[in-house]
Design a protein around this motif. Structure first.
Motif, PDB file in Angstrom:
ATOM      1  N   ILE A 103      32.159  47.862  35.948  1.00  0.00           N
ATOM      2  CA  ILE A 103      31.953  47.639  37.377  1.00  0.00           C
ATOM      3  C   ILE A 103      32.649  48.770  38.104  1.00  0.00           C
ATOM      4  O   ILE A 103      33.796  49.099  37.775  1.00  0.00           O
ATOM      5  N   THR A 104      31.985  49.379  39.081  1.00  0.00           N
ATOM      6  CA  THR A 104      32.641  50.515  39.732  1.00  0.00           C
ATOM      7  C   THR A 104      33.757  50.027  40.654  1.00  0.00           C
ATOM      8  O   THR A 104      33.730  48.901  41.155  1.00  0.00           O
ATOM      9  N   GLU A 105      34.684  50.944  40.842  1.00  0.00           N
ATOM     10  CA  GLU A 105      35.817  50.642  41.705  1.00  0.00           C
ATOM     11  C   GLU A 105      35.335  50.262  43.105  1.00  0.00           C
ATOM     12  O   GLU A 105      35.864  49.338  43.725  1.00  0.00           O
ATOM     13  N   GLY A 106      34.310  50.967  43.589  1.00  0.00           N
ATOM     14  CA  GLY A 106      33.799  50.710  44.938  1.00  0.00           C
ATOM     15  C   GLY A 106      33.310  49.281  45.084  1.00  0.00           C
ATOM     16  O   GLY A 106      33.584  48.619  46.094  1.00  0.00           O
ATOM     17  N   VAL A 107      32.588  48.778  44.100  1.00  0.00           N
ATOM     18  CA  VAL A 107      32.039  47.419  44.159  1.00  0.00           C
ATOM     19  C   VAL A 107      33.176  46.402  44.208  1.00  0.00           C
ATOM     20  O   VAL A 107      33.148  45.456  44.999  1.00  0.00           O
ATOM     21  N   ILE A 108      34.203  46.610  43.379  1.00  0.00           N
ATOM     22  CA  ILE A 108      35.324  45.662  43.355  1.00  0.00           C
ATOM     23  C   ILE A 108      36.080  45.693  44.681  1.00  0.00           C
ATOM     24  O   ILE A 108      36.397  44.661  45.262  1.00  0.00           O
ATOM     25  N   MET A 109      36.325  46.899  45.194  1.00  0.00           N
ATOM     26  CA  MET A 109      37.161  47.006  46.376  1.00  0.00           C
ATOM     27  C   MET A 109      36.421  46.638  47.666  1.00  0.00           C
ATOM     28  O   MET A 109      37.041  46.423  48.694  1.00  0.00           O
ATOM     29  N   ASP A 110      35.073  46.534  47.606  1.00  0.00           N
ATOM     30  CA  ASP A 110      34.303  46.051  48.756  1.00  0.00           C
ATOM     31  C   ASP A 110      34.828  44.700  49.214  1.00  0.00           C
ATOM     32  O   ASP A 110      34.805  44.375  50.396  1.00  0.00           O
ATOM     33  N   ASN A 111      35.223  43.887  48.244  1.00  0.00           N
ATOM     34  CA  ASN A 111      35.732  42.561  48.578  1.00  0.00           C
ATOM     35  C   ASN A 111      36.718  42.172  47.475  1.00  0.00           C
ATOM     36  O   ASN A 111      36.406  41.407  46.566  1.00  0.00           O
ATOM     37  N   ALA A 112      37.912  42.755  47.567  1.00  0.00           N
ATOM     38  CA  ALA A 112      38.859  42.671  46.451  1.00  0.00           C
ATOM     39  C   ALA A 112      39.303  41.241  46.177  1.00  0.00           C
ATOM     40  O   ALA A 112      39.525  40.874  45.030  1.00  0.00           O
ATOM     41  N   HIS A 113      39.380  40.406  47.236  1.00  0.00           N
ATOM     42  CA  HIS A 113      39.827  39.029  47.022  1.00  0.00           C
ATOM     43  C   HIS A 113      38.813  38.239  46.203  1.00  0.00           C
ATOM     44  O   HIS A 113      39.158  37.569  45.234  1.00  0.00           O
ATOM     45  N   ARG A 114      37.535  38.352  46.616  1.00  0.00           N
ATOM     46  CA  ARG A 114      36.501  37.636  45.865  1.00  0.00           C
ATOM     47  C   ARG A 114      36.368  38.210  44.462  1.00  0.00           C
ATOM     48  O   ARG A 114      36.145  37.493  43.494  1.00  0.00           O
ATOM     49  N   ALA A 115      36.510  39.549  44.374  1.00  0.00           N
ATOM     50  CA  ALA A 115      36.383  40.192  43.060  1.00  0.00           C
ATOM     51  C   ALA A 115      37.470  39.687  42.120  1.00  0.00           C
ATOM     52  O   ALA A 115      37.222  39.433  40.945  1.00  0.00           O
ATOM     53  N   GLU A 116      38.667  39.495  42.680  1.00  0.00           N
ATOM     54  CA  GLU A 116      39.789  39.040  41.859  1.00  0.00           C
ATOM     55  C   GLU A 116      39.456  37.692  41.202  1.00  0.00           C
ATOM     56  O   GLU A 116      39.690  37.486  40.009  1.00  0.00           O
ATOM     57  N   ALA A 117      38.862  36.795  41.990  1.00  0.00           N
ATOM     58  CA  ALA A 117      38.514  35.471  41.459  1.00  0.00           C
ATOM     59  C   ALA A 117      37.444  35.589  40.363  1.00  0.00           C
ATOM     60  O   ALA A 117      37.526  34.959  39.310  1.00  0.00           O
ATOM     61  N   LEU A 118      36.450  36.446  40.617  1.00  0.00           N
ATOM     62  CA  LEU A 118      35.364  36.605  39.647  1.00  0.00           C
ATOM     63  C   LEU A 118      35.884  37.254  38.357  1.00  0.00           C
ATOM     64  O   LEU A 118      35.526  36.854  37.248  1.00  0.00           O
ATOM     65  N   LEU A 119      36.767  38.255  38.515  1.00  0.00           N
ATOM     66  CA  LEU A 119      37.334  38.917  37.333  1.00  0.00           C
ATOM     67  C   LEU A 119      38.192  37.934  36.533  1.00  0.00           C
ATOM     68  O   LEU A 119      38.214  37.980  35.306  1.00  0.00           O
ATOM     69  N   ASP A 120      38.877  37.020  37.234  1.00  0.00           N
ATOM     70  CA  ASP A 120      39.653  35.989  36.533  1.00  0.00           C
ATOM     71  C   ASP A 120      38.732  35.106  35.681  1.00  0.00           C
ATOM     72  O   ASP A 120      39.035  34.789  34.542  1.00  0.00           O
ATOM     73  N   GLU A 121      37.587  34.740  36.292  1.00  0.00           N
ATOM     74  CA  GLU A 121      36.641  33.900  35.541  1.00  0.00           C
ATOM     75  C   GLU A 121      36.112  34.630  34.317  1.00  0.00           C
ATOM     76  O   GLU A 121      35.926  34.045  33.256  1.00  0.00           O
ATOM     77  N   MET A 122      35.844  35.935  34.490  1.00  0.00           N
ATOM     78  CA  MET A 122      35.346  36.717  33.349  1.00  0.00           C
ATOM     79  C   MET A 122      36.414  36.785  32.271  1.00  0.00           C
ATOM     80  O   MET A 122      36.136  36.643  31.082  1.00  0.00           O
ATOM     81  N   HIS A 123      37.662  36.965  32.711  1.00  0.00           N
ATOM     82  CA  HIS A 123      38.783  37.045  31.769  1.00  0.00           C
ATOM     83  C   HIS A 123      38.919  35.733  30.989  1.00  0.00           C
ATOM     84  O   HIS A 123      39.092  35.743  29.770  1.00  0.00           O
ATOM     85  N   GLN A 124      38.800  34.614  31.721  1.00  0.00           N
ATOM     86  CA  GLN A 124      38.902  33.310  31.045  1.00  0.00           C
ATOM     87  C   GLN A 124      37.817  33.126  29.999  1.00  0.00           C
ATOM     88  O   GLN A 124      38.019  32.494  28.973  1.00  0.00           O
ATOM     89  N   ARG A 125      36.643  33.677  30.273  1.00  0.00           N
ATOM     90  CA  ARG A 125      35.549  33.572  29.309  1.00  0.00           C
ATOM     91  C   ARG A 125      35.709  34.550  28.153  1.00  0.00           C
ATOM     92  O   ARG A 125      34.934  34.519  27.213  1.00  0.00           O
ATOM     93  N   GLY A 126      36.666  35.487  28.259  1.00  0.00           N
ATOM     94  CA  GLY A 126      36.859  36.472  27.197  1.00  0.00           C
ATOM     95  C   GLY A 126      35.960  37.691  27.337  1.00  0.00           C
ATOM     96  O   GLY A 126      35.808  38.469  26.403  1.00  0.00           O
ATOM     97  N   LEU A 127      35.348  37.849  28.532  1.00  0.00           N
ATOM     98  CA  LEU A 127      34.476  39.015  28.749  1.00  0.00           C
ATOM     99  C   LEU A 127      35.321  40.222  29.162  1.00  0.00           C
ATOM    100  O   LEU A 127      36.001  40.158  30.190  1.00  0.00           O
ATOM    101  N   PRO A 128      35.315  41.313  28.399  1.00  0.00           N
ATOM    102  CA  PRO A 128      36.097  42.480  28.800  1.00  0.00           C
ATOM    103  C   PRO A 128      35.496  43.160  30.034  1.00  0.00           C
ATOM    104  O   PRO A 128      34.276  43.273  30.153  1.00  0.00           O
ATOM    105  N   VAL A 129      36.365  43.608  30.958  1.00  0.00           N
ATOM    106  CA  VAL A 129      35.893  44.269  32.174  1.00  0.00           C
ATOM    107  C   VAL A 129      36.521  45.656  32.295  1.00  0.00           C
ATOM    108  O   VAL A 129      37.730  45.814  32.133  1.00  0.00           O
ATOM    109  N   HIS A 130      35.678  46.637  32.569  1.00  0.00           N
ATOM    110  CA  HIS A 130      36.139  48.009  32.762  1.00  0.00           C
ATOM    111  C   HIS A 130      35.855  48.457  34.189  1.00  0.00           C
ATOM    112  O   HIS A 130      34.793  48.153  34.718  1.00  0.00           O
ATOM    113  N   ILE A 131      36.797  49.195  34.792  1.00  0.00           N
ATOM    114  CA  ILE A 131      36.514  49.784  36.106  1.00  0.00           C
ATOM    115  C   ILE A 131      35.931  51.167  35.877  1.00  0.00           C
ATOM    116  O   ILE A 131      36.563  52.033  35.259  1.00  0.00           O
ATOM    117  N   ASP A 132      34.711  51.349  36.381  1.00  0.00           N
ATOM    118  CA  ASP A 132      33.975  52.600  36.190  1.00  0.00           C
ATOM    119  C   ASP A 132      34.243  53.552  37.358  1.00  0.00           C
ATOM    120  O   ASP A 132      34.594  53.111  38.453  1.00  0.00           O
TER     121      ASP A 132
END
Ligand code: G
Ligand code: MN
Length: 270
Positions: A135-164
């Protein structure tokens, strides 16, 4: 982009999707020291009849505007999972590699994303760690609060996330500390001539330290020369991607390369 070009591309994308003309290519991520393959990135090159070869940089924005990006992105995820599952069934060493897919803005924020990922991984009988999300940095930082929650959910599922494309999206370093990120991909803007431009070298060094601070691995993107690769090694980088090592390639070429170069299993990078 000219309106006429955008319309032409929009129509061509619609045709390509309808006629099943898209195909996924893969670009390896390598160990800077021994050049063995650590993972690979799924990319979508696209030859559109009379329009010739069109790079993702040009067609992704058009696909975003037309909304076609969601079905195209879903297809890339499905195709990539199908391919990994096939490698594993055949006992091919490529099946041991983490493979990343790029999620664009609309895909990341699309409500059905997590469900689609769950379903697709389950259908291919893959564990979540097999598929890396870029996921690009720009997409995450567009709405960092909401992104944080979504990234937490991905983390809980064990999905690795990279900032592009890291370093190009006005990252808030304050927010970055709270994001669940496995890998930072240093944008090629800092890699180009990192051997001769002191500013690029200083930024590459600083971003390396940022990645260490948040417990992420760092991958340098867009390495094109041996001198760049050597400088990155000097700065502590261990993994990279770029035309120097390999261009995005069709599946058969990738499998040949995996056989000749060998793989490093267990690295977190793709
Ligand atoms: O944004 P992202 O990092 O996903 O970009 C991937 C794009 O970068 C692909 O289109 C790929 O072909 C391109 N790319 C990969 N390696 C290199 C490189 O060494 N140099 C340049 N100029 N582009 C590269
Ligand atoms: Mn990417």
């Amino acid at each position: 982009m000219l309106v006429s070009r955008r319309n032409e591309l929009g129509q061509a994308i619609q045709h390509a999707v309808a006629r099943d003309e898209l195909s996924v290519h893969y670009q390896p991520v390598v160990d800077l020291q021994d050049r063995r393959i650590l993972g690979c990135e799924s990319l979508l090159p696209w030859k559109a009849g009379s329009l010739g070869e069109i790079l993702p940089d040009e067609f992704i924005p058009v696909a975003e505007e037309t909304g076609l990006i969601v079905p195209i992105g879903n297809w890339v995820v499905q195709e990539t999972c199908r391919q990994i599952a096939q490698w594993r069934r055949n006992g091919d060493p490529a099946g041991l590699l983490p493979v990343s897919v790029n999620l664009s803005n609309k895909e990341f924020w699309h409500g059905g994303l997590l469900e689609h990922l769950d379903d697709t991984l389950a259908a291919a009988a893959l564990e979540p760690q097999a598929l890396v999300l870029e996921i690009t940095e720009g997409v995450i930082m567009d709405n960092a609060h909401r992104a944080e929650a979504l990234l937490d959910e991905m983390h809980q599922r064990g999905l690795p996330v990279h900032i592009d494309d890291f370093g190009t999206g006005y990252s808030s370093l304050a927010r970055l500390q709270h994001l669940r990120i496995d890998v930072i991909k240093l944008d090629r803007a800092f890699v180009q001539q990192v051997d001769t431009r002191p500013e690029a070298r200083a930024m590459a060094a600083a971003i390396f330290h940022v990645s260490t601070a948040i417990g992420a691995t760092i991958v340098a993107e867009g390495v094109e020369t041996e001198a760049e690769a050597r400088t990155l090694l000097d700065l502590g980088y261990t993994s990279a991607q770029g035309y120097l090592f390999a261009r995005p390639m069709p599946i058969d070429t990738l499998m040949g390369l995996v056989r000749s170069k060998g793989v490093h299993v267990g690295a977190k990078v793709a």
